[in-house]
Design a protein around this motif. Structure first.
Motif, PDB file in Angstrom:
ATOM      1  N   PHE A  12      20.708 -71.546  62.869  1.00 15.91           N
ATOM      2  CA  PHE A  12      20.447 -72.446  63.996  1.00 15.91           C
ATOM      3  C   PHE A  12      19.328 -71.898  64.873  1.00 15.91           C
ATOM      4  O   PHE A  12      18.389 -72.596  65.226  1.00 15.91           O
ATOM      5  CB  PHE A  12      21.729 -72.627  64.806  1.00 15.91           C
ATOM      6  N   ARG A  13      19.399 -70.609  65.204  1.00 19.79           N
ATOM      7  CA  ARG A  13      18.363 -69.961  66.013  1.00 19.79           C
ATOM      8  C   ARG A  13      17.005 -70.069  65.338  1.00 19.79           C
ATOM      9  O   ARG A  13      16.002 -70.440  65.966  1.00 19.79           O
ATOM     10  CB  ARG A  13      18.713 -68.486  66.220  1.00 19.79           C
ATOM     11  N   ASP A  14      16.952 -69.785  64.040  1.00 18.19           N
ATOM     12  CA  ASP A  14      15.683 -69.816  63.326  1.00 18.19           C
ATOM     13  C   ASP A  14      15.118 -71.231  63.238  1.00 18.19           C
ATOM     14  O   ASP A  14      13.899 -71.426  63.330  1.00 18.19           O
ATOM     15  CB  ASP A  14      15.845 -69.213  61.932  1.00 18.19           C
ATOM     16  N   GLU A  15      15.999 -72.217  63.074  1.00 20.76           N
ATOM     17  CA  GLU A  15      15.538 -73.606  63.032  1.00 20.76           C
ATOM     18  C   GLU A  15      14.942 -74.016  64.379  1.00 20.76           C
ATOM     19  O   GLU A  15      13.877 -74.621  64.437  1.00 20.76           O
ATOM     20  CB  GLU A  15      16.693 -74.534  62.668  1.00 20.76           C
ATOM     21  N   LEU A  16      15.610 -73.668  65.455  1.00 24.54           N
ATOM     22  CA  LEU A  16      15.093 -73.999  66.781  1.00 24.54           C
ATOM     23  C   LEU A  16      13.794 -73.264  67.052  1.00 24.54           C
ATOM     24  O   LEU A  16      12.831 -73.858  67.543  1.00 24.54           O
ATOM     25  CB  LEU A  16      16.117 -73.677  67.863  1.00 24.54           C
ATOM     26  N   ARG A  17      13.723 -71.987  66.743  1.00 24.36           N
ATOM     27  CA  ARG A  17      12.480 -71.231  66.930  1.00 24.36           C
ATOM     28  C   ARG A  17      11.324 -71.859  66.162  1.00 24.36           C
ATOM     29  O   ARG A  17      10.209 -71.957  66.670  1.00 24.36           O
ATOM     30  CB  ARG A  17      12.656 -69.787  66.476  1.00 24.36           C
ATOM     31  N   GLY A  18      11.582 -72.267  64.928  1.00 30.80           N
ATOM     32  CA  GLY A  18      10.542 -72.912  64.122  1.00 30.80           C
ATOM     33  C   GLY A  18      10.065 -74.208  64.752  1.00 30.80           C
ATOM     34  O   GLY A  18       8.860 -74.491  64.784  1.00 30.80           O
ATOM     35  N   TRP A  19      11.023 -74.991  65.240  1.00 29.77           N
ATOM     36  CA  TRP A  19      10.644 -76.252  65.873  1.00 29.77           C
ATOM     37  C   TRP A  19       9.810 -75.993  67.122  1.00 29.77           C
ATOM     38  O   TRP A  19       8.791 -76.639  67.342  1.00 29.77           O
ATOM     39  CB  TRP A  19      11.876 -77.091  66.221  1.00 29.77           C
ATOM     40  N   LEU A  20      10.247 -75.056  67.959  1.00 32.81           N
ATOM     41  CA  LEU A  20       9.510 -74.748  69.184  1.00 32.81           C
ATOM     42  C   LEU A  20       8.107 -74.236  68.884  1.00 32.81           C
ATOM     43  O   LEU A  20       7.155 -74.581  69.586  1.00 32.81           O
ATOM     44  CB  LEU A  20      10.271 -73.724  70.021  1.00 32.81           C
ATOM     45  N   GLU A  21       7.962 -73.441  67.845  1.00 33.43           N
ATOM     46  CA  GLU A  21       6.637 -72.936  67.486  1.00 33.43           C
ATOM     47  C   GLU A  21       5.712 -74.067  67.057  1.00 33.43           C
ATOM     48  O   GLU A  21       4.522 -74.047  67.362  1.00 33.43           O
ATOM     49  CB  GLU A  21       6.755 -71.896  66.376  1.00 33.43           C
ATOM     50  N   SER A  22       6.256 -75.054  66.375  1.00 35.93           N
ATOM     51  CA  SER A  22       5.455 -76.188  65.901  1.00 35.93           C
ATOM     52  C   SER A  22       5.290 -77.286  66.942  1.00 35.93           C
ATOM     53  O   SER A  22       4.519 -78.215  66.732  1.00 35.93           O
ATOM     54  CB  SER A  22       6.113 -76.799  64.653  1.00 35.93           C
ATOM     55  N   ASN A  23       6.035 -77.218  68.019  1.00 37.56           N
ATOM     56  CA  ASN A  23       6.054 -78.293  69.022  1.00 37.56           C
ATOM     57  C   ASN A  23       5.918 -77.737  70.433  1.00 37.56           C
ATOM     58  O   ASN A  23       6.729 -78.029  71.310  1.00 37.56           O
ATOM     59  CB  ASN A  23       7.346 -79.097  68.902  1.00 37.56           C
ATOM     60  N   GLN A  24       4.896 -76.950  70.652  1.00 40.75           N
ATOM     61  CA  GLN A  24       4.656 -76.387  71.975  1.00 40.75           C
ATOM     62  C   GLN A  24       4.468 -77.516  72.986  1.00 40.75           C
ATOM     63  O   GLN A  24       3.844 -78.533  72.678  1.00 40.75           O
ATOM     64  CB  GLN A  24       3.391 -75.532  71.956  1.00 40.75           C
ATOM     65  N   PRO A  25       4.985 -77.351  74.193  1.00 41.24           N
ATOM     66  CA  PRO A  25       4.727 -78.378  75.212  1.00 41.24           C
ATOM     67  C   PRO A  25       3.249 -78.388  75.582  1.00 41.24           C
ATOM     68  O   PRO A  25       2.565 -77.371  75.437  1.00 41.24           O
ATOM     69  CB  PRO A  25       5.588 -77.932  76.398  1.00 41.24           C
ATOM     70  N   ASP A  26       2.766 -79.529  76.022  1.00 37.12           N
ATOM     71  CA  ASP A  26       1.398 -79.612  76.497  1.00 37.12           C
ATOM     72  C   ASP A  26       1.251 -78.696  77.709  1.00 37.12           C
ATOM     73  O   ASP A  26       2.239 -78.322  78.343  1.00 37.12           O
ATOM     74  CB  ASP A  26       1.060 -81.050  76.904  1.00 37.12           C
ATOM     75  N   ALA A  27       0.009 -78.363  78.038  1.00 37.06           N
ATOM     76  CA  ALA A  27      -0.232 -77.527  79.214  1.00 37.06           C
ATOM     77  C   ALA A  27       0.268 -78.237  80.465  1.00 37.06           C
ATOM     78  O   ALA A  27       0.120 -79.453  80.609  1.00 37.06           O
ATOM     79  CB  ALA A  27      -1.719 -77.225  79.339  1.00 37.06           C
ATOM     80  N   GLU A  28       0.863 -77.466  81.354  1.00 36.87           N
ATOM     81  CA  GLU A  28       1.343 -78.022  82.615  1.00 36.87           C
ATOM     82  C   GLU A  28       0.155 -78.551  83.411  1.00 36.87           C
ATOM     83  O   GLU A  28      -0.874 -77.892  83.502  1.00 36.87           O
ATOM     84  CB  GLU A  28       2.068 -76.944  83.403  1.00 36.87           C
ATOM     85  N   PRO A  29       0.267 -79.748  83.970  1.00 38.92           N
ATOM     86  CA  PRO A  29      -0.870 -80.319  84.693  1.00 38.92           C
ATOM     87  C   PRO A  29      -1.228 -79.496  85.932  1.00 38.92           C
ATOM     88  O   PRO A  29      -0.343 -79.061  86.671  1.00 38.92           O
ATOM     89  CB  PRO A  29      -0.402 -81.723  85.076  1.00 38.92           C
ATOM     90  N   ALA A  30      -2.532 -79.288  86.116  1.00 36.07           N
ATOM     91  CA  ALA A  30      -3.008 -78.543  87.283  1.00 36.07           C
ATOM     92  C   ALA A  30      -3.302 -79.476  88.448  1.00 36.07           C
ATOM     93  O   ALA A  30      -3.402 -79.044  89.591  1.00 36.07           O
ATOM     94  CB  ALA A  30      -4.271 -77.765  86.910  1.00 36.07           C
ATOM     95  N   GLU A  31      -3.431 -80.747  88.146  1.00 35.94           N
ATOM     96  CA  GLU A  31      -3.726 -81.739  89.183  1.00 35.94           C
ATOM     97  C   GLU A  31      -2.758 -82.906  89.037  1.00 35.94           C
ATOM     98  O   GLU A  31      -2.060 -83.029  88.058  1.00 35.94           O
ATOM     99  CB  GLU A  31      -5.164 -82.246  89.022  1.00 35.94           C
ATOM    100  N   GLY A  32      -2.741 -83.758  90.019  1.00 36.93           N
ATOM    101  CA  GLY A  32      -1.925 -84.967  89.942  1.00 36.93           C
ATOM    102  C   GLY A  32      -0.643 -84.903  90.737  1.00 36.93           C
ATOM    103  O   GLY A  32       0.122 -85.862  90.750  1.00 36.93           O
ATOM    104  N   GLY A  33      -0.374 -83.755  91.335  1.00 36.57           N
ATOM    105  CA  GLY A  33       0.798 -83.654  92.191  1.00 36.57           C
ATOM    106  C   GLY A  33       2.110 -83.764  91.440  1.00 36.57           C
ATOM    107  O   GLY A  33       2.196 -83.578  90.226  1.00 36.57           O
ATOM    108  N   GLU A  34       3.149 -84.086  92.203  1.00 39.40           N
ATOM    109  CA  GLU A  34       4.502 -84.145  91.653  1.00 39.40           C
ATOM    110  C   GLU A  34       4.644 -85.238  90.593  1.00 39.40           C
ATOM    111  O   GLU A  34       5.401 -85.078  89.635  1.00 39.40           O
ATOM    112  CB  GLU A  34       5.522 -84.340  92.771  1.00 39.40           C
TER     113      GLU A  34
END
Length: 69
Positions: A12-34
């Protein structure tokens, strides 16, 4: 106390790690406020949910879409 993972927990851990490695979140927005940060968080939560990782230990009737192995 033995804290060694079982084969199921390791898989389970390895499956989740693999998914997270392949599905990184986009960069957090620096502009645009809340509003931009809210949209960014909502998008990430939707991606987790669509892949079945939002609440893997919850019962299906409460939103689980993936079962820990």
């Amino acid at each position: 106390m033995d804290l060694t993972f079982s084969e199921q927990e390791t898989a389970f851990r390895d499956e989740l790690r693999g998914w997270l490695e392949s599905n990184q979140p986009d960069a957090e927005p620096a502009e645009g406020g809340e509003d931009a940060h809210y949209a960014w968080r909502r998008d990430w939560q939707r991606r987790l949910y669509d892949a079945g990782w939002a609440a893997p230990a919850w019962p299906a009737e409460y939103g689980r879409s993936r079962r820990p192995r």
